[in-house]
Design a protein around this motif. Structure first.
Motif, mmCIF file in Angstrom:
data_model
loop_
_atom_site.group_PDB
_atom_site.id
_atom_site.type_symbol
_atom_site.label_atom_id
_atom_site.label_comp_id
_atom_site.label_asym_id
_atom_site.label_seq_id
_atom_site.Cartn_x
_atom_site.Cartn_y
_atom_site.Cartn_z
ATOM 1 N N TRP A 138 -3.691 -1.640 -9.093
ATOM 2 C CA TRP A 138 -4.730 -1.636 -8.068
ATOM 3 C C TRP A 138 -5.755 -2.706 -8.435
ATOM 4 C CZ3 TRP A 138 -9.337 2.102 -7.979
ATOM 5 C CH2 TRP A 138 -10.029 1.998 -6.760
ATOM 6 N N GLN B 41 0.822 -1.206 0.000
ATOM 7 C CA GLN B 41 0.000 0.000 0.000
ATOM 8 C C GLN B 41 0.857 1.257 0.000
ATOM 9 O OE1 GLN B 41 -2.948 0.288 3.128
ATOM 10 N NE2 GLN B 41 -4.102 1.815 1.997
ATOM 11 N N CYS C 62 -1.429 -2.831 -3.543
ATOM 12 C CA CYS C 62 -1.365 -2.974 -4.999
ATOM 13 C C CYS C 62 -0.193 -3.860 -5.392
ATOM 14 C CB CYS C 62 -1.176 -1.605 -5.659
ATOM 15 S SG CYS C 62 -2.585 -0.503 -5.480
#
Length: 130
Positions: A71, A61, A98
């Motif tokens: 994402w 993150q 992500c």
């Protein structure tokens, strides 16, 4: 595939990014070229892609400015170049963890010229082959 370059272009600029070999990057490279609509979130540009990969074990993150990330919650490339609305102390904090794909080549602050709603094109960078 290690070190493949892609070009990301929008009406007022372009940049290249070097993409590492990951399951997500393989899926993404398989759908190039494509065009999407840019969205901005603080100092991050993101846009939907035609792929829906799963989160990878090393998804993060908080990343460095200029990280090329995917994402998975939004099937989107996420390109942070500075703080987002949920950042703490100037970090690049993405909306959720992500998949890390690689890095933007050069100064990621070039993304500051992307406007919400701009068309964005993502394509392979042609390489010279003898």
């Amino acid at each position: 595939m290690l070190g493949v370059q892609i070009r990301i272009s929008w009406p007022t600029g372009q940049l290249t990014a070097t993409i590492d070999e990951t399951p997500t990057s393989k899926a993404l490279m398989g759908v190039l070229p494509f065009t999407a609509t840019a969205r901005t979130w603080g100092e991050e540009v993101y846009f939907e892609t035609p792929v829906s990969p799963a989160p990878e074990p090393d998804a993060r993150q908080v990343v460095e400015p200029g990280t090329g990330a995917f994402w998975t919650d939004g099937d989107a490339l996420a390109l942070p170049y500075g703080p987002t609305p949920i950042s703490r102390d100037g970090e690049c904090r993405l909306a959720s963890p992500c998949n890390v794909l690689g890095r933007i080549d050069g100064d990621p602050r070039r993304l500051a010229s992307v406007r919400d709603g701009d068309p964005v094109r993502v394509e392979h960078v042609a390489t010279d082959r003898a």
